[in-house]
Design a protein around this motif. Structure first.
Motif, short mmCIF file in Angstrom:
data_model
loop_
_atom_site.label_atom_id
_atom_site.label_comp_id
_atom_site.label_asym_id
_atom_site.label_seq_id
_atom_site.Cartn_x
_atom_site.Cartn_y
_atom_site.Cartn_z
N HIS A 24 0.84 -1.20 0.00
CA HIS A 24 0.00 0.00 0.00
C HIS A 24 0.88 1.25 0.00
N LEU A 25 1.88 1.29 0.86
CA LEU A 25 2.77 2.44 0.92
C LEU A 25 3.55 2.62 -0.38
N GLN A 26 4.00 1.51 -0.95
CA GLN A 26 4.75 1.59 -2.20
C GLN A 26 3.86 2.11 -3.33
N SER A 27 2.64 1.60 -3.42
CA SER A 27 1.73 2.07 -4.48
C SER A 27 1.30 3.52 -4.23
N LEU A 28 1.20 3.92 -2.98
CA LEU A 28 0.88 5.30 -2.66
C LEU A 28 2.00 6.24 -3.10
N GLU A 29 3.24 5.81 -2.87
CA GLU A 29 4.39 6.61 -3.31
C GLU A 29 4.39 6.79 -4.83
N VAL A 30 4.12 5.71 -5.55
CA VAL A 30 4.06 5.78 -7.01
C VAL A 30 2.90 6.67 -7.46
N ALA A 31 1.74 6.51 -6.83
CA ALA A 31 0.56 7.30 -7.20
C ALA A 31 0.79 8.78 -6.93
N LEU A 32 1.43 9.12 -5.83
CA LEU A 32 1.71 10.53 -5.53
C LEU A 32 2.68 11.12 -6.55
N GLY A 33 3.66 10.34 -6.98
CA GLY A 33 4.58 10.80 -8.01
C GLY A 33 3.87 11.04 -9.33
N GLN A 34 2.98 10.13 -9.70
CA GLN A 34 2.21 10.29 -10.93
C GLN A 34 1.28 11.50 -10.83
N ALA A 35 0.66 11.69 -9.67
CA ALA A 35 -0.23 12.83 -9.47
C ALA A 35 0.54 14.14 -9.59
N ARG A 36 1.72 14.19 -9.01
CA ARG A 36 2.56 15.39 -9.10
C ARG A 36 2.91 15.69 -10.56
N ASP A 37 3.33 14.65 -11.29
CA ASP A 37 3.69 14.83 -12.70
C ASP A 37 2.49 15.29 -13.53
N ASP A 38 1.34 14.67 -13.32
CA ASP A 38 0.13 15.04 -14.06
C ASP A 38 -0.30 16.47 -13.75
N LEU A 39 -0.21 16.86 -12.48
CA LEU A 39 -0.57 18.22 -12.09
C LEU A 39 0.40 19.22 -12.71
N ASN A 40 1.68 18.89 -12.75
CA ASN A 40 2.66 19.77 -13.38
C ASN A 40 2.35 19.98 -14.86
N VAL A 41 1.95 18.92 -15.55
CA VAL A 41 1.59 19.02 -16.97
C VAL A 41 0.38 19.94 -17.12
N HIS A 42 -0.64 19.73 -16.28
CA HIS A 42 -1.86 20.53 -16.34
C HIS A 42 -1.55 22.00 -16.06
N LEU A 43 -0.75 22.28 -15.05
CA LEU A 43 -0.40 23.66 -14.71
C LEU A 43 0.44 24.31 -15.81
N THR A 44 1.32 23.54 -16.43
CA THR A 44 2.14 24.08 -17.52
C THR A 44 1.26 24.47 -18.70
N GLU A 45 0.26 23.66 -19.02
CA GLU A 45 -0.67 24.00 -20.10
C GLU A 45 -1.34 25.34 -19.81
N TRP A 46 -1.76 25.54 -18.58
CA TRP A 46 -2.40 26.79 -18.20
C TRP A 46 -1.41 27.94 -18.22
#
Length: 96
Positions: A40-62
């Motif tokens: 659970h902790l390992q998948s949470l770490e991966v999910a948080l990294g993916q969320a950060r990357d996706d949010l960075n892409v979204h913010l860059t578009e804006w």
């Protein structure tokens, strides 16, 4: 199934006109493995990294979409800040 959901809402300046293709609200969901606490902790770490990357892409578009507005606003603020600094420097020279 356990998951992580991240929702972001962007409120652009009223003077800007972003393209309608950009969504102002975005929700991303990432699956988590809750088989064991360690997985659970390992998948949470991966999910948080993916969320950060996706949010960075979204913010860059804006950022690209409203970039012209930011440049104009910053340059106006920059001139005012420089004028104030010069006034302060001038006052300090007079006092010495």
């Amino acid at each position: 199934m356990t998951s992580l959901s991240v929702t972001s809402t962007i409120k652009p300046p009223t003077a800007s006109s972003p393209p309608p293709s950009l969504a102002s609200t975005s929700t991303q969901t990432y699956a988590l493995n809750s088989t064991t606490p360690a997985e659970h902790l390992q998948s949470l770490e991966v999910a948080l990294g993916q969320a950060r990357d996706d949010l960075n892409v979204h913010l860059t578009e804006w950022k690209v979409a409203v970039g012209q507005f930011e440049v104009v606003t910053k340059s106006k603020k920059g001139k005012n800040a420089d004028d104030e600094d010069e006034d302060e420097d001038g006052e300090e020279d007079d006092e010495e």
